[in-house]
Each structure stands twice: as C-alpha cells, then as structure tokens.
Design an enzyme around this catalytic site. Sequence first.
Site, short mmCIF file in Angstrom:
data_model
loop_
_atom_site.label_atom_id
_atom_site.label_comp_id
_atom_site.label_asym_id
_atom_site.label_seq_id
_atom_site.Cartn_x
_atom_site.Cartn_y
_atom_site.Cartn_z
N ILE A 144 18.50 17.73 10.11
CA ILE A 144 19.50 17.43 9.08
C ILE A 144 19.85 15.96 9.21
O ILE A 144 19.68 15.35 10.27
CB ILE A 144 20.76 18.33 9.19
CG1 ILE A 144 21.41 18.23 10.57
CG2 ILE A 144 20.44 19.77 8.85
CD1 ILE A 144 22.70 19.07 10.69
N ASP A 145 20.34 15.38 8.12
CA ASP A 145 20.66 13.96 8.10
C ASP A 145 21.69 13.60 9.16
O ASP A 145 22.53 14.43 9.55
CB ASP A 145 21.22 13.55 6.73
CG ASP A 145 20.19 13.66 5.62
OD1 ASP A 145 18.99 13.74 5.93
OD2 ASP A 145 20.60 13.67 4.44
N ARG A 146 21.66 12.36 9.56
CA ARG A 146 22.62 11.87 10.55
C ARG A 146 24.06 12.07 10.08
O ARG A 146 24.94 12.44 10.86
CB ARG A 146 22.36 10.38 10.81
CG ARG A 146 23.27 9.75 11.86
CD ARG A 146 22.91 8.30 12.09
NE ARG A 146 23.73 7.72 13.12
CZ ARG A 146 23.61 6.47 13.57
NH1 ARG A 146 22.68 5.69 13.04
NH2 ARG A 146 24.40 6.01 14.51
#
Length: 316
Positions: A144-146
């Site tokens: 998942i994105d930062r």
Amino acid sequence: MNNNETFQQVSFVEIDPELAGQRIDNFLKTHLKGVPKSMIYRILRKGEVRVNKKRIKPEYKLQAHDVIRVPPIRVSDAPEPVNVKLDKVAVMQDYIIYEDDRIMVINKPSGLAVHGGSGLSFGLIEGLRALRPDAKFMELVHRIDRDTSGILLVAKRRSALRHLHEQLRDKKMQKRYHALVWGQWPENRFKVKAPLLKNVLKSGERIVNVNPEGKPSETRYRVLQAFAQTTLVEASPITGRTHQIRVHCLHAGFPIGGDPKYNDIDGNAQLATQGLKRLFLHAHSLSFIHPKTLEQVTFKAPYDEQLTNIIAKLST
C-alpha cells in the site's frame, strides 16, 4: 584486508523445502547480507556458486534439498541502517494485529514506506525482519502507498506467499478501503472504470493519470456516511494499479481529503485546521483464505487518532 570486512570460508547450504521455488539470486541476496548485488551476480556469472556441484544461472529456481556451494567472499561487518533505529523497530510490535507461523497482519501507519528504496534505507518490512531476527522468511504479500494507512499482509513462509499470491491473481482476496472524499458521492454510483497510465518523473516520483492507453482499472464504491461537504466511502479495488483509488476518486469528481497529489481543490487546508494532516485513505479490511487452515478469514484495522477525530468532528 580492511578492518570492517571479514573473510568467509566456503560454505554449503542445503535448501529447506519452504524455500523451494525461490530464485538463486534472491536467495543469495538474503543469505549474504551486506554483499553488493553486483558482487552476487559476478560470482554467479563466474560459476563460483554451484548447486549440486553444477553451474547455474541467476534465474535458476531452487528445489527442496538442493545443496548450494557459497564461495569465500568479503562481507561487511558494518551494521545495516535498520539496526541503528531500534526505537522504530520496537514500536512495530504495536502494529501487529495478528500473527501465527504462516502470516503476520499489520496495521501500517500513514507515512511509513512498506520497504526501503528511493532514498529510504528503512521501511516496514526491514523493520519487521529486525523485530523477528530468527524468522527464516518474511515477505510482503502486497503493498500500500506510503501515505495510506491500514491492513498489510506479510507471509512468513514461501509456501504461504505462493498460496496468497494465487488468491491475488484469482481475485479471491477482498480489500476494502475507507476514504473521505470531497463532495456528495451519489448513493447510486457503485463503480468507477477508467484506464490508468503510470508515469515516472525524472525525480523518481510516480504520477498516474486516466488515459485510454493505460491499463484497464475498476474500483467499486459504496457510501458509508455523508457529511455537509464530504462523504466517507468504502472503496474496493477490483484491479490493483498504482494510486488506483486516489486517481479514480479524482476522476469521478470527488478527490480524497488530505491528498497532496491528486486533489485539485482547496479543501485540504480546511481539513488541516480540523486536525487532518495526512491522506484520508485507510485499508480497513482484508478477507482471504488462510494458507494453513484453508478457512476464510477477515481482519480489520482500526483508524488512527487523526482519522477517528476528524470523523467525530464532522459528525457533530
């Protein structure tokens, strides 16, 4: 010989059945911590690494009980960057929602990258490996994105990783995200289908746009709660493209609150005054078949304090 290097003797490693299917180059990267990738490929190319007394190519996939000859090689004794961040490693224990001998389920905080790279020496997976130094295997099942928080699944055995990756390919794993979007999301709008094209800028930053030449992408939506100027929606990605939910929300005309990249309105500053200093996108739940019990399981990740508080304020 340099003081910060040691000389390793020839060693022979028998492959555990759990590691069957892993490429020899990836195995050596883990086995020879601190050795540059260029050196690993050099010893493979020169035939210094043997499997069952035979030369092999970097893409060779290991078989159970293969015997690997690892040649003498200089290995840096300097501690890896993750080791000096003991406070960050210790706090990761609090991120674990569930753990057994096959999987680990994490509630990742916003702002923490899932892995090192792109100028980052420390990420979630590096921290978890430092937290569990005796674990022979630990790999991310997905990412998942930062800036996104929430559920993240980690495999602790290669067989578990293969099983879970099959579920991802067959779309048997259900991911549900919560997003606070600007505007009144229509109750009868259940999906967004728009092809997405990823571009990487010279700086290394990834930008995704809706483009006819992009990959087919689909996200399902349902309204969870409507507020005066915003809507809390549940987003379920059918495909798994980079920044998919964020770009699909913007494309639909309802950008996500707190998004510094895909939000073309001035509402972020308004939410910031109410305490939202981050992207309001949270991987809330994950359903899949457990690789050991073969039973359907569902895990949910609670909101952090920021998301909890902003919903409370919007509800009053």
